[in-house]
Design an enzyme around this catalytic site. Sequence first.
Site, short mmCIF file in Angstrom:
data_model
loop_
_atom_site.label_atom_id
_atom_site.label_comp_id
_atom_site.label_asym_id
_atom_site.label_seq_id
_atom_site.Cartn_x
_atom_site.Cartn_y
_atom_site.Cartn_z
N SER A 50 -82.81 -96.54 -38.36
CA SER A 50 -83.87 -96.92 -39.30
C SER A 50 -85.21 -96.58 -38.65
O SER A 50 -85.27 -96.31 -37.43
CB SER A 50 -83.80 -98.42 -39.59
OG SER A 50 -84.12 -99.14 -38.40
N ASP A 82 -82.00 -93.32 -41.41
CA ASP A 82 -81.64 -94.29 -42.46
C ASP A 82 -82.92 -94.74 -43.18
O ASP A 82 -83.90 -95.12 -42.54
CB ASP A 82 -80.95 -95.48 -41.77
CG ASP A 82 -80.29 -96.43 -42.74
OD1 ASP A 82 -79.92 -95.99 -43.85
OD2 ASP A 82 -80.13 -97.62 -42.39
N ASP A 104 -85.42 -92.33 -49.08
CA ASP A 104 -85.19 -93.43 -50.01
C ASP A 104 -86.37 -93.56 -50.97
O ASP A 104 -87.36 -94.20 -50.67
CB ASP A 104 -84.97 -94.73 -49.23
CG ASP A 104 -84.67 -95.90 -50.16
OD1 ASP A 104 -84.71 -95.71 -51.40
OD2 ASP A 104 -84.41 -97.00 -49.65
N GLU A 134 -81.40 -91.62 -52.88
CA GLU A 134 -80.93 -92.89 -53.47
C GLU A 134 -81.43 -93.04 -54.89
O GLU A 134 -82.59 -92.78 -55.18
CB GLU A 134 -81.38 -94.09 -52.62
CG GLU A 134 -80.90 -95.42 -53.22
CD GLU A 134 -80.90 -96.60 -52.24
OE1 GLU A 134 -80.90 -96.36 -51.03
OE2 GLU A 134 -80.88 -97.74 -52.73
N GLY A 179 -78.09 -106.80 -45.81
CA GLY A 179 -78.28 -108.04 -45.05
C GLY A 179 -77.08 -108.97 -45.05
O GLY A 179 -76.00 -108.64 -45.54
N HIS A 211 -74.62 -98.26 -49.46
CA HIS A 211 -75.43 -99.05 -48.51
C HIS A 211 -75.05 -100.51 -48.66
O HIS A 211 -74.37 -100.89 -49.61
CB HIS A 211 -76.92 -98.89 -48.84
CG HIS A 211 -77.50 -97.61 -48.34
ND1 HIS A 211 -78.46 -97.56 -47.37
CD2 HIS A 211 -77.24 -96.32 -48.67
CE1 HIS A 211 -78.77 -96.30 -47.13
NE2 HIS A 211 -78.05 -95.53 -47.91
N SER A 214 -71.72 -104.33 -45.49
CA SER A 214 -71.10 -105.21 -44.49
C SER A 214 -70.28 -106.29 -45.19
O SER A 214 -70.64 -106.76 -46.27
CB SER A 214 -72.18 -105.86 -43.60
OG SER A 214 -72.54 -104.97 -42.55
N ASN A 254 -72.31 -97.58 -45.18
CA ASN A 254 -73.30 -98.06 -44.20
C ASN A 254 -73.04 -99.50 -43.79
O ASN A 254 -72.91 -100.38 -44.66
CB ASN A 254 -74.71 -98.03 -44.82
CG ASN A 254 -75.28 -96.65 -44.94
OD1 ASN A 254 -74.57 -95.66 -44.76
ND2 ASN A 254 -76.56 -96.57 -45.23
N ASP A 256 -74.49 -102.37 -40.86
CA ASP A 256 -75.37 -102.77 -39.78
C ASP A 256 -75.19 -104.26 -39.49
O ASP A 256 -74.92 -104.67 -38.36
CB ASP A 256 -76.83 -102.46 -40.17
CG ASP A 256 -77.81 -102.77 -39.05
OD1 ASP A 256 -77.36 -103.06 -37.92
OD2 ASP A 256 -79.03 -102.73 -39.29
#
Length: 310
Positions: A50, A82, A104, A134, A179, A211, A214, A254, A256
Amino acid sequence: MALVTTKEMFKKAYEGGYAIGAFNINDMEIIQGVVNGAKAKNSAVILQCSTGALKYAGPKYLKAMVDAAVEETGIDIALHLDHGPDLAAVKLAIEAGFTSVMFDGSHHDYEENVRLTKEVVEYAHAHGVVVEAELGVLAGVEDDVVAAEHIYTDPEQAVDFVKRTGCDSLAIAIGTSHGAFKFPPSFKPQLRFDILEKIQEKLPGFPIVLHGASAVDPEAVATCNQYGGAIKDAKGIPVDMLRKASSMAVCKINMDTDLRLAMTAAIRKVFGDTPAEFDPRKYLGAGKAAIQNVVEYKIENVLGSVDSLK
Ligand code: G3H
Ligand code: 13P
Ligand code: ZN
């Protein structure tokens, strides 16, 4: 051995019904944890930075460490920017030796996103670098309201966007979110496979990116909290939904937050279990090992890219 672009990786992933993991890197331990995991599973991997990561570690340090990772592991590695905010950021990444960039423009209106993306594509392609764009805005919790349907990517618009910009891959909004706090506690995460199917139908063979993917492992959160953390109401995307997406047109996923949680949990545990310890290699080493475990798990259960390098 040199860094590669994602072009060939995505072609093989699309045809093989799997996706390549794109993991955010910020320091040496994260880089080594990720590539050791990919190497152990004989999978290609994307290391992505990023603008915050570039500011934290510096493009030269990151590039040099990633070059070392390529040499040490011998696996296919792409280095990706990113969420590049503008052409200037893209230019810096390309100058630093990145092989792939994201622009983006999703927060701009449609025509402006097309115009700016096209500009980035022309510049990047002239330098042998591929571009992820995106379209749509990721769902998320804003003032406790889950983002409404109308911000999901429109399949018709996706076709027009790809045609007009010439981008190499497209990040879409089908229900993921960035997040650790993706949804309110009572909300049942849902990916819009109907939208993904339509996009896949209209753009056959074109690589799609997810994206905010997680899973937010409750065990990692519990370990953080057991050892003094205060992470409340964290919630992610179910693993089976991600694996279904990776078997379809999704070629890049993706992650993180899951690395952050795993590393933090491992470090907190070392501090909690051995309070007299002050050798950074002990706790950073535990963090690195935890990241490797997560990456191996993702390659097996989310991405399906085990042995894809053979
Ligand atoms: O999508 C955002 C990534 O998780 C990177 O986060 O901007 O805090 O480095 P960051
Ligand atoms: P997570 O926050 O779900 O890990 O997503 C990361 C991401 O999309 C980076 O671009
Ligand atoms: Zn993202």
